[in-house]
Structure formats: structure tokens, C-alpha cells
Scaffold this motif. Sequence first.
Motif, PDB file in Angstrom:
ATOM      1  N   TYR A 215       0.816  -1.207   0.000  1.00  0.00           N
ATOM      2  CA  TYR A 215       0.000   0.000   0.000  1.00  0.00           C
ATOM      3  C   TYR A 215       0.860   1.270   0.000  1.00  0.00           C
ATOM      4  O   TYR A 215       0.427   2.309  -0.476  1.00  0.00           O
ATOM      5  CB  TYR A 215      -0.943  -0.009   1.201  1.00  0.00           C
ATOM      6  CG  TYR A 215      -2.045  -1.024   1.074  1.00  0.00           C
ATOM      7  CD1 TYR A 215      -3.145  -0.780   0.264  1.00  0.00           C
ATOM      8  CD2 TYR A 215      -1.982  -2.236   1.739  1.00  0.00           C
ATOM      9  CE1 TYR A 215      -4.159  -1.710   0.129  1.00  0.00           C
ATOM     10  CE2 TYR A 215      -2.986  -3.169   1.617  1.00  0.00           C
ATOM     11  CZ  TYR A 215      -4.076  -2.908   0.816  1.00  0.00           C
ATOM     12  OH  TYR A 215      -5.060  -3.835   0.673  1.00  0.00           O
ATOM     13  N   LYS A 216       2.066   1.184   0.556  1.00  0.00           N
ATOM     14  CA  LYS A 216       2.943   2.346   0.505  1.00  0.00           C
ATOM     15  C   LYS A 216       3.296   2.684  -0.931  1.00  0.00           C
ATOM     16  O   LYS A 216       3.274   3.844  -1.346  1.00  0.00           O
ATOM     17  CB  LYS A 216       4.198   2.075   1.322  1.00  0.00           C
ATOM     18  CG  LYS A 216       3.956   1.959   2.819  1.00  0.00           C
ATOM     19  CD  LYS A 216       5.268   1.740   3.566  1.00  0.00           C
ATOM     20  CE  LYS A 216       5.025   1.642   5.071  1.00  0.00           C
ATOM     21  NZ  LYS A 216       6.285   1.411   5.809  1.00  0.00           N
ATOM     22  N   PHE A 217       3.625   1.654  -1.698  1.00  0.00           N
ATOM     23  CA  PHE A 217       3.949   1.883  -3.103  1.00  0.00           C
ATOM     24  C   PHE A 217       2.731   2.405  -3.862  1.00  0.00           C
ATOM     25  O   PHE A 217       2.841   3.338  -4.665  1.00  0.00           O
ATOM     26  CB  PHE A 217       4.438   0.584  -3.739  1.00  0.00           C
ATOM     27  CG  PHE A 217       4.671   0.668  -5.213  1.00  0.00           C
ATOM     28  CD1 PHE A 217       5.794   1.292  -5.723  1.00  0.00           C
ATOM     29  CD2 PHE A 217       3.748   0.143  -6.109  1.00  0.00           C
ATOM     30  CE1 PHE A 217       6.004   1.380  -7.082  1.00  0.00           C
ATOM     31  CE2 PHE A 217       3.952   0.229  -7.465  1.00  0.00           C
ATOM     32  CZ  PHE A 217       5.086   0.849  -7.945  1.00  0.00           C
ATOM     33  N   MET A 218       1.558   1.811  -3.609  1.00  0.00           N
ATOM     34  CA  MET A 218       0.349   2.258  -4.299  1.00  0.00           C
ATOM     35  C   MET A 218       0.005   3.691  -3.946  1.00  0.00           C
ATOM     36  O   MET A 218      -0.361   4.485  -4.819  1.00  0.00           O
ATOM     37  CB  MET A 218      -0.817   1.328  -3.958  1.00  0.00           C
ATOM     38  CG  MET A 218      -0.680  -0.075  -4.520  1.00  0.00           C
ATOM     39  SD  MET A 218      -2.107  -1.107  -4.146  1.00  0.00           S
ATOM     40  CE  MET A 218      -3.393  -0.214  -4.985  1.00  0.00           C
ATOM     41  N   ASN A 219       0.123   4.045  -2.669  1.00  0.00           N
ATOM     42  CA  ASN A 219      -0.171   5.428  -2.266  1.00  0.00           C
ATOM     43  C   ASN A 219       0.792   6.408  -2.899  1.00  0.00           C
ATOM     44  O   ASN A 219       0.391   7.504  -3.325  1.00  0.00           O
ATOM     45  CB  ASN A 219      -0.119   5.539  -0.742  1.00  0.00           C
ATOM     46  CG  ASN A 219      -1.249   4.790  -0.059  1.00  0.00           C
ATOM     47  OD1 ASN A 219      -2.286   4.569  -0.664  1.00  0.00           O
ATOM     48  ND2 ASN A 219      -1.023   4.388   1.178  1.00  0.00           N
ATOM     49  N   ARG A 220       2.080   6.029  -2.973  1.00  0.00           N
ATOM     50  CA  ARG A 220       3.058   6.910  -3.600  1.00  0.00           C
ATOM     51  C   ARG A 220       2.754   7.113  -5.073  1.00  0.00           C
ATOM     52  O   ARG A 220       2.828   8.228  -5.606  1.00  0.00           O
ATOM     53  CB  ARG A 220       4.457   6.339  -3.402  1.00  0.00           C
ATOM     54  CG  ARG A 220       5.558   7.246  -3.926  1.00  0.00           C
ATOM     55  CD  ARG A 220       6.922   6.781  -3.466  1.00  0.00           C
ATOM     56  NE  ARG A 220       7.259   5.468  -3.986  1.00  0.00           N
ATOM     57  CZ  ARG A 220       7.320   4.368  -3.268  1.00  0.00           C
ATOM     58  NH1 ARG A 220       7.055   4.403  -1.963  1.00  0.00           N
ATOM     59  NH2 ARG A 220       7.648   3.211  -3.807  1.00  0.00           N
ATOM     60  N   GLU A 221       2.399   6.008  -5.751  1.00  0.00           N
ATOM     61  CA  GLU A 221       2.081   6.122  -7.169  1.00  0.00           C
ATOM     62  C   GLU A 221       0.820   6.943  -7.394  1.00  0.00           C
ATOM     63  O   GLU A 221       0.760   7.786  -8.296  1.00  0.00           O
ATOM     64  CB  GLU A 221       1.922   4.723  -7.772  1.00  0.00           C
ATOM     65  CG  GLU A 221       3.214   3.947  -7.905  1.00  0.00           C
ATOM     66  CD  GLU A 221       4.160   4.605  -8.876  1.00  0.00           C
ATOM     67  OE1 GLU A 221       3.710   5.048  -9.947  1.00  0.00           O
ATOM     68  OE2 GLU A 221       5.359   4.720  -8.557  1.00  0.00           O
ATOM     69  N   LEU A 222      -0.208   6.700  -6.599  1.00  0.00           N
ATOM     70  CA  LEU A 222      -1.446   7.470  -6.751  1.00  0.00           C
ATOM     71  C   LEU A 222      -1.211   8.943  -6.472  1.00  0.00           C
ATOM     72  O   LEU A 222      -1.756   9.817  -7.161  1.00  0.00           O
ATOM     73  CB  LEU A 222      -2.514   6.905  -5.816  1.00  0.00           C
ATOM     74  CG  LEU A 222      -3.069   5.521  -6.175  1.00  0.00           C
ATOM     75  CD1 LEU A 222      -4.017   5.043  -5.083  1.00  0.00           C
ATOM     76  CD2 LEU A 222      -3.798   5.554  -7.514  1.00  0.00           C
ATOM     77  N   HIS A 225       0.758  10.443  -9.485  1.00  0.00           N
ATOM     78  CA  HIS A 225      -0.089  10.608 -10.669  1.00  0.00           C
ATOM     79  C   HIS A 225      -1.100  11.735 -10.469  1.00  0.00           C
ATOM     80  O   HIS A 225      -1.365  12.518 -11.402  1.00  0.00           O
ATOM     81  CB  HIS A 225      -0.813   9.298 -10.974  1.00  0.00           C
ATOM     82  CG  HIS A 225       0.067   8.260 -11.593  1.00  0.00           C
ATOM     83  ND1 HIS A 225       0.648   8.420 -12.839  1.00  0.00           N
ATOM     84  CD2 HIS A 225       0.478   7.046 -11.155  1.00  0.00           C
ATOM     85  CE1 HIS A 225       1.366   7.359 -13.133  1.00  0.00           C
ATOM     86  NE2 HIS A 225       1.290   6.512 -12.129  1.00  0.00           N
ATOM     87  N   GLY A 226      -1.663  11.828  -9.267  1.00  0.00           N
ATOM     88  CA  GLY A 226      -2.587  12.929  -9.004  1.00  0.00           C
ATOM     89  C   GLY A 226      -1.903  14.277  -9.075  1.00  0.00           C
ATOM     90  O   GLY A 226      -2.451  15.240  -9.632  1.00  0.00           O
ATOM     91  N   PHE A 227      -0.681  14.368  -8.535  1.00  0.00           N
ATOM     92  CA  PHE A 227       0.063  15.625  -8.594  1.00  0.00           C
ATOM     93  C   PHE A 227       0.437  15.978 -10.024  1.00  0.00           C
ATOM     94  O   PHE A 227       0.375  17.153 -10.426  1.00  0.00           O
ATOM     95  CB  PHE A 227       1.315  15.506  -7.720  1.00  0.00           C
ATOM     96  CG  PHE A 227       2.144  16.757  -7.673  1.00  0.00           C
ATOM     97  CD1 PHE A 227       1.675  17.902  -7.045  1.00  0.00           C
ATOM     98  CD2 PHE A 227       3.397  16.796  -8.261  1.00  0.00           C
ATOM     99  CE1 PHE A 227       2.439  19.045  -7.009  1.00  0.00           C
ATOM    100  CE2 PHE A 227       4.172  17.941  -8.229  1.00  0.00           C
ATOM    101  CZ  PHE A 227       3.688  19.074  -7.592  1.00  0.00           C
ATOM    102  N   ALA A 228       0.843  14.952 -10.830  1.00  0.00           N
ATOM    103  CA  ALA A 228       1.186  15.205 -12.231  1.00  0.00           C
ATOM    104  C   ALA A 228      -0.029  15.693 -13.014  1.00  0.00           C
ATOM    105  O   ALA A 228       0.072  16.621 -13.835  1.00  0.00           O
ATOM    106  CB  ALA A 228       1.763  13.940 -12.859  1.00  0.00           C
ATOM    107  N   GLU A 229      -1.177  15.077 -12.802  1.00  0.00           N
ATOM    108  CA  GLU A 229      -2.395  15.539 -13.482  1.00  0.00           C
ATOM    109  C   GLU A 229      -2.757  16.963 -13.057  1.00  0.00           C
ATOM    110  O   GLU A 229      -3.228  17.759 -13.877  1.00  0.00           O
ATOM    111  CB  GLU A 229      -3.536  14.587 -13.180  1.00  0.00           C
ATOM    112  CG  GLU A 229      -3.371  13.208 -13.820  1.00  0.00           C
ATOM    113  CD  GLU A 229      -4.530  12.305 -13.492  1.00  0.00           C
ATOM    114  OE1 GLU A 229      -5.430  12.742 -12.740  1.00  0.00           O
ATOM    115  OE2 GLU A 229      -4.538  11.157 -13.978  1.00  0.00           O
ATOM    116  N   PHE A 230      -2.551  17.293 -11.788  1.00  0.00           N
ATOM    117  CA  PHE A 230      -2.834  18.660 -11.331  1.00  0.00           C
ATOM    118  C   PHE A 230      -1.909  19.667 -12.000  1.00  0.00           C
ATOM    119  O   PHE A 230      -2.346  20.758 -12.408  1.00  0.00           O
ATOM    120  CB  PHE A 230      -2.686  18.723  -9.806  1.00  0.00           C
ATOM    121  CG  PHE A 230      -2.818  20.107  -9.245  1.00  0.00           C
ATOM    122  CD1 PHE A 230      -4.057  20.729  -9.183  1.00  0.00           C
ATOM    123  CD2 PHE A 230      -1.707  20.804  -8.791  1.00  0.00           C
ATOM    124  CE1 PHE A 230      -4.183  22.013  -8.686  1.00  0.00           C
ATOM    125  CE2 PHE A 230      -1.817  22.070  -8.284  1.00  0.00           C
ATOM    126  CZ  PHE A 230      -3.064  22.683  -8.226  1.00  0.00           C
TER     127      PHE A 230
END
Length: 330
Positions: A215-222, A225-230
Motif C-alpha cells: 500500500y505504501k507503493f500504491m499510495n506513492r504512485e497514486l 499521478h494525481g500531482f502530475a495531473e494537477f
Amino acid sequence: MAGLGSENDQKKTARSHGPHFDMNPQTPVLRISQLDALELDSALEQLVWTQFSLCFQNCRPGFLTPLEPELRVLLHLLLWRFTLYSNSATVGQSLLSLRYHSKFSLSPRYRPLSPRQKLGLAVLTAGPLWLQERSHRLLPYLGLSSQGSGSERESGLLHQGLRNALTLVAGIVKFTNLINFLVFLRNGRHPILAERITGAQTVFSKPNVAREVNYKFMNRELLWHGFAEFLIFLFPLINTKKLKATILSAVFGGESASGEGAREGQELWKECGLCGEWPTMPHTVGCQHVFCYYCIKSHSIADPYLTCPKCGAEAGQPKLVKLEVEMTDR
């Protein structure tokens, strides 16, 4: 001695497959795990091909292109020999604690794939890809070449018929793969058609195996990706030219002002504020800087909120600058 040898073989077999006989092959495997295993296998094949291609990077360009389909099949068979043929599991399945179970077995316990099933799985996986790459080159080698205009006409018609047949077969195979994938989404078994034909079913290689998710890896990736889209959404809304001019004026405001005050007013009119060249048809937008007419007009059309890149002032309507040229006698 023969009896002792057979007992030793049975013990080795039981030792190697003992834990798998206790599992229930009917335990459903997550669909995402089966698809992830296929993706890992595909990534491994691509990685092996990339490393193999690097061995010939000093050769002439296109050295491997004529034999690329055959070489890819050979690498696929090499991986098959040391993974699926050895322990009834691919590399991707081994990483996810999965392996193949023979569906044709009547026993409720785990049974590995037979050599015939393994060979059929390899042929049905690599064969269609090779035929798809080589179908256009196989037609001239079917013994259709002959002499005479009539025979050439018949040969051309036969070639066209074979091409149409191959296209029809390829379309049927793709449609069958689509139907098989929809059935897989329904019941969660056999994500590819080759597994369904050979009777290879994906099961767990260990009892009570749960899909481990970091979940640490998934949270980091999410989060990334959210920051990049922003940022992608925010950047077009920022007037970078005005921001740059504001920062430069805040940092070098005093120096630039003193520098500009030391120069004459006409010194500012010797270069365009956008292209840096001698201004052609010089225009101003309300500040002391001048621009080429085409430069300022095109930028003002592209950016309605254009600001002067030199001083950051808001650009108004471009106005023609009238220069007074003083002629002096030598």
C-alpha cells in the motif's frame, strides 16, 4: 534395486509436489493476478529480446530484421524450456505464487501439465505470432510459381484467394480471442485461448495464498499521478512570461532600472522585445519597449492577456512607433 529406485523416484516426486497435493485446484484465482502474470511474462520476453539485440548493436543497422520473427520464437521456446516445461509455471506465475493445473485430470488434487499440454501451450502461444509476421512471405514458397500468362493469372488469383483466406482466419482468431476474454471476465478462468484449448488452468501454488499489495507503493504512485495531473491542468493557466518578468523585476529591479536609465530612450528601440532583432515596422504596446509588428500581433492573437516580456506591463493595442531620423553631414 529396481524397487528401491522406483521408491526413491516416488519420494522425490512427492517431496517436490507434496505441498501442491494438499491444495484445492478449485480455489478461484483473482483475475487481476492472472492478467498480471501474462504482463510479467510479456515484459520478460521483451527484456530478453532487448538484451539479445544489444549483442549486435555494433553490426550494420537492420542486421536482425530479416530473422526477427524466428529469433523471437527461439527466445520464447528457450524461456519455455526453463520455466513452463520444468515446473508447470511461467516466470510471472512464479512471482505471484501461481502455476498451471491440468484440467483434463479427473483427480480432485493438483496435477501438473503433461509434456503434450506444455508443448501445445508453447506452440499455440508462439505459433500465431510467427505466422502473423511471416504470412506475407510464405505465399511465394507454396509452389505456385509457373510459366505462361494463363498460369500467372491463375497463380495471381490463387495468391489473392489465399490472402483473403488468411485475413478471414486472422479475423476469426481475433474474434474468438475476444469471446474467450469475455468468458474469462465472467468465470475467471483461461485468460487466453491457448490455455482453454490445452486444458491449462491457473491455480495457486501454495495453500491460502493472498494477494500481497504494497500500500505504501500504491499510495506513492497514486499521489504522484494525481500531482502530475494537477500540474498538467495548472500549467496552461499560468502566464509564465508575466511570472518570469515579475521575478526578474523583483530580483534585478534596481540594476535594470539604473541600466535602462543610463541608456538613451532610443537605445531601447534598437531591438524587438520578442525576437531580439532590429524591429521591423516597430510597434509599442504602452510601455517603453518596441516590437516587430508581426511578432507582437501574432503573440497578442495567441495570448489575449499578453504582457511585455521585458517589464511585465500589460500589453495594450499595438501602436505604430514614429521614429525621427537625424541626418548628419560628414
